[in-house]
Design a protein around this motif. Structure first.
Motif, PDB file in Angstrom:
ATOM      1  N   PRO A   1     -46.229 -20.903  56.625  1.00 21.53           N
ATOM      2  CA  PRO A   1     -45.013 -21.605  57.045  1.00 21.53           C
ATOM      3  C   PRO A   1     -44.575 -22.689  56.068  1.00 21.53           C
ATOM      4  O   PRO A   1     -43.377 -22.959  55.916  1.00 21.53           O
ATOM      5  CB  PRO A   1     -45.392 -22.246  58.390  1.00 21.53           C
ATOM      6  CG  PRO A   1     -46.738 -21.763  58.752  1.00 21.53           C
ATOM      7  CD  PRO A   1     -47.324 -21.007  57.602  1.00 21.53           C
ATOM      8  N   VAL A   2     -45.527 -23.294  55.359  1.00 22.80           N
ATOM      9  CA  VAL A   2     -45.181 -24.363  54.404  1.00 22.80           C
ATOM     10  C   VAL A   2     -44.433 -23.749  53.224  1.00 22.80           C
ATOM     11  O   VAL A   2     -43.392 -24.265  52.781  1.00 22.80           O
ATOM     12  CB  VAL A   2     -46.467 -25.086  53.906  1.00 22.80           C
ATOM     13  CG1 VAL A   2     -46.121 -26.186  52.911  1.00 22.80           C
ATOM     14  CG2 VAL A   2     -47.259 -25.649  55.080  1.00 22.80           C
ATOM     15  N   ILE A   3     -44.947 -22.617  52.730  1.00 16.44           N
ATOM     16  CA  ILE A   3     -44.332 -21.999  51.548  1.00 16.44           C
ATOM     17  C   ILE A   3     -42.999 -21.328  51.911  1.00 16.44           C
ATOM     18  O   ILE A   3     -42.062 -21.330  51.119  1.00 16.44           O
ATOM     19  CB  ILE A   3     -45.339 -21.055  50.874  1.00 16.44           C
ATOM     20  CG1 ILE A   3     -46.353 -21.954  50.162  1.00 16.44           C
ATOM     21  CG2 ILE A   3     -44.679 -20.119  49.870  1.00 16.44           C
ATOM     22  CD1 ILE A   3     -47.642 -21.315  49.843  1.00 16.44           C
ATOM     23  N   SER A   4     -42.900 -20.800  53.130  1.00 17.71           N
ATOM     24  CA  SER A   4     -41.610 -20.232  53.560  1.00 17.71           C
ATOM     25  C   SER A   4     -40.528 -21.312  53.523  1.00 17.71           C
ATOM     26  O   SER A   4     -39.400 -21.076  53.115  1.00 17.71           O
ATOM     27  CB  SER A   4     -41.690 -19.707  54.993  1.00 17.71           C
ATOM     28  OG  SER A   4     -42.588 -18.662  55.038  1.00 17.71           O
ATOM     29  N   LYS A   5     -40.890 -22.516  53.962  1.00 19.49           N
ATOM     30  CA  LYS A   5     -39.916 -23.599  54.016  1.00 19.49           C
ATOM     31  C   LYS A   5     -39.688 -24.249  52.640  1.00 19.49           C
ATOM     32  O   LYS A   5     -38.589 -24.694  52.334  1.00 19.49           O
ATOM     33  CB  LYS A   5     -40.442 -24.663  55.000  1.00 19.49           C
ATOM     34  CG  LYS A   5     -39.367 -25.534  55.576  1.00 19.49           C
ATOM     35  CD  LYS A   5     -39.900 -26.308  56.784  1.00 19.49           C
ATOM     36  CE  LYS A   5     -38.823 -27.252  57.261  1.00 19.49           C
ATOM     37  NZ  LYS A   5     -39.084 -27.850  58.532  1.00 19.49           N
ATOM     38  N   HIS A   6     -40.761 -24.310  51.835  1.00 22.85           N
ATOM     39  CA  HIS A   6     -40.677 -24.972  50.512  1.00 22.85           C
ATOM     40  C   HIS A   6     -41.266 -24.039  49.454  1.00 22.85           C
ATOM     41  O   HIS A   6     -42.407 -24.249  49.008  1.00 22.85           O
ATOM     42  CB  HIS A   6     -41.489 -26.273  50.509  1.00 22.85           C
ATOM     43  CG  HIS A   6     -41.150 -27.216  51.614  1.00 22.85           C
ATOM     44  ND1 HIS A   6     -39.964 -27.907  51.683  1.00 22.85           N
ATOM     45  CD2 HIS A   6     -41.854 -27.580  52.721  1.00 22.85           C
ATOM     46  CE1 HIS A   6     -39.951 -28.668  52.776  1.00 22.85           C
ATOM     47  NE2 HIS A   6     -41.079 -28.485  53.422  1.00 22.85           N
ATOM     48  N   PRO A   7     -40.492 -23.025  49.010  1.00 24.98           N
ATOM     49  CA  PRO A   7     -41.062 -22.012  48.099  1.00 24.98           C
ATOM     50  C   PRO A   7     -41.572 -22.591  46.779  1.00 24.98           C
ATOM     51  O   PRO A   7     -42.408 -21.970  46.120  1.00 24.98           O
ATOM     52  CB  PRO A   7     -39.887 -21.052  47.850  1.00 24.98           C
ATOM     53  CG  PRO A   7     -38.862 -21.370  48.877  1.00 24.98           C
ATOM     54  CD  PRO A   7     -39.098 -22.747  49.376  1.00 24.98           C
ATOM     55  N   HIS A   8     -41.117 -23.806  46.405  1.00 24.36           N
ATOM     56  CA  HIS A   8     -41.560 -24.339  45.113  1.00 24.36           C
ATOM     57  C   HIS A   8     -43.072 -24.594  45.063  1.00 24.36           C
ATOM     58  O   HIS A   8     -43.655 -24.676  43.992  1.00 24.36           O
ATOM     59  CB  HIS A   8     -40.786 -25.619  44.742  1.00 24.36           C
ATOM     60  CG  HIS A   8     -41.114 -26.801  45.603  1.00 24.36           C
ATOM     61  ND1 HIS A   8     -40.644 -26.941  46.890  1.00 24.36           N
ATOM     62  CD2 HIS A   8     -41.876 -27.895  45.357  1.00 24.36           C
ATOM     63  CE1 HIS A   8     -41.102 -28.082  47.399  1.00 24.36           C
ATOM     64  NE2 HIS A   8     -41.848 -28.673  46.494  1.00 24.36           N
TER      65      HIS A   8
END
Ligand code: NDP
Length: 445
Positions: free
Chosen positions: A35-42
């Motif tokens: 969920p963290v990477i989905s929201k902040h792909p950087h």
């Protein structure tokens, strides 16, 4: 697991063969990051995930020493300097026969996120040896510590890497280690080790901090349900530093711990643990749990298994990794246990965690609930740097504030990423983003 994260995990397994505990710790963190990477792909760019799972440096060395009978022993020493984004590497030393590169790596990896959660300027590291201090004389432990530090001293320093205690390493060992460091360097660098004696740079409340912090975290979790520890029955495992002070704080908050354990078995004391007797047996006499039972009418010793079959409201695993499995979790849940807070590092297996989460009980991962120890170590470093010493109340108040902040940032992160009440996601997301943001700021190093 998302594809990008799965790929990183597969690389970790391929590169670190046979290091099952390290794979387990990495998997738990990476699984939370979806969920963290989905929201902040950087966060998945510039090899950040690949860098965060790779230690900056690992040291492995020979530790020869001579026992009281004149026989030579050769142990293996380890120090892993995993991540220095937030500050000098910081993490304990473990002396236990089970220690190997994979165990130290898992502990060092966990330490990165735990230290980040404290909000202090400390990076992640860990170390230790397969030396077994049980049954060794003080002179043997001293000679071992001196040999261990002779190599370790080349790699550590108050602004580089600051070890502390862990299983098998308490005040006695830190004393011998510090003595040898000072002798080799001709420098009184008090801030090079934490967990020191009070007369030579130690902090009040450091001894108590991990156990106290674990119980404070459990209390904060219960408060989210309008409940408290008052009157609750508690099962504790272990009878070392973390277990003893978890029992002490639980008793102060009106709860009733009724078990503790060591590698020879566990004790059930339905009348409530006699803490003074337990400290006498474990801290003063360095005895076994059977020595408690022989002096405590009504207490019984169980030599098979672990204390998770005893009906309780709260479980505090405070001994070692993977000590609470799916069967233990089922037994705790069957008996109505509603709170599990980890005092040890990774004591619950992935299957046990899954069972707790499926049942919807309050479950805190160690990297959040046992962070009080390292947080107070950082307070010790702060006092050393300022050449000052706070009283117990000041140090404990700071610890209490830090534990409340860690709890609240786990709750907030779990909500941000859509899984309210999930302390695993909350701890991993909050710890990871703090380290990752600084790694990005530092460039590709
Ligand atoms: P101690 O050495 O003081 O105590 C460890 C206790 O756990 C002992 O009672 C020991 O029994 C028992 N134990 C250890 N290994 C095993 C095993 N394989 N099987 C059964 N029992 C075992 O260590 P700590 O209390 O300092 O550490 C306990 C846990 O807390 C560890 O996971 C550590 O990483 C974690 N931790 C510690 C911190 C600290 O500040 N000390 C900070 C954060 C986490 P026996 O003596 O018979 O071996």
């Amino acid at each position: 697991m998302q594809d990008v994260v799965e790929k990183v995990y597969e690389q970790v397994v391929a590169r670190n063969r046979g290091e099952a505990e390290f794979h387990q710790a990495v998997r738990e963190v990476l699984e939370s990051l979806g969920p963290v990477i989905s929201k902040h792909p950087h966060y998945a760019e510039d090899g950040l995930l690949e860098r965060i799972v790779e230690p900056e440096r690992q040291i492995m060395f020979r530790v020869p020493w001579v026992d009281d009978a004149g026989a030579v022993h050769v142990n293996r020493g380890f120090r892993i300097e995993f991540n220095s984004a937030l500050g000098p590497y910081k993490g304990g030393l473990r002396f236990h026969p089970s220690v190997n590169a994979g165990i130290i790596k898992f502990l060092g990896f966990e330490q990165i996120f735990k230290n980040a959660l404290t909000g202090q300027g400390i990076g992640g590291g860990k170390g230790g040896s397969d030396f077994d201090p049980h049954g060794r004389s003080d002179a043997e432990v001293m000679r071992f510590c001196q040999s261990f530090m002779t190599e370790l001293s080349r790699h550590i320093g108050p602004n580089t890497d600051v070890p502390a205690g862990d299983i098998g390493v308490g005040g006695r060992e830190i004393g011998y280690l510090f003595g040898q460091y000072k002798r080799l360097r001709n420098s009184y660098d008090a801030g090079v080790l934490t967990g020191k004696g009070l007369a030579w740079g130690g902090s009040l409340a450091r001894t108590e901090a991990t156990g106290y912090g674990t119980v404070l975290f459990a209390q904060s979790m219960l408060a989210t349900k309008g409940d408290s520890l008052e009157g609750k029955k508690i099962a504790v495992s272990g009878a070392g530093n973390v277990a003893i002070y978890a029992i002490e704080k639980a008793q102060q908050l009106g709860a009733k711990p009724i078990t503790f354990s060591d590698s020879s078995g566990y004790v059930v004391d339905e009348a409530g643990v006699d803490l003074e007797l337990l400290k006498q047996v474990k801290e003063v006499e360095r005895g076994r749990v059977a020595d408690y039972v022989s002096r405590r009418p009504g207490a019984r010793l169980v030599t098979e298994g672990r204390p998770w079959d005893v009906p309780v409201d709260v479980a505090l695993p405070c001994a070692t990794q993977n000590e609470l499995d799916a069967d233990s979790a089922a037994s705790l849940l069957r008996n109505g246990c509603a709170v599990v807070a980890e005092g040890a590092n990774m004591p619950c297996t992935p299957e046990a965690i899954e069972a707790f989460q499926a049942a919807g009980i309050l479950y805190a991962p160690g990297k959040a609930s046992n962070a009080g120890g390292v947080a107070t170590s950082a307070l010790e470093m702060e006092q050393n740097a300022g050449r000052t010493r706070w009283d117990f109340a000041t140090a404990e108040a700071k610890l209490t504030g830090i534990m409340a902040d860690i709890h609240d940032s786990c709750v907030a992160a779990a909500e941000t990423y859509g899984r309210p009440g999930d302390y695993v996601l909350g701890a991993n997301a909050a710890g990871f983003t703090r380290v990752a943001d600084v790694m990005i700021a530092h460039g590709i190093v």
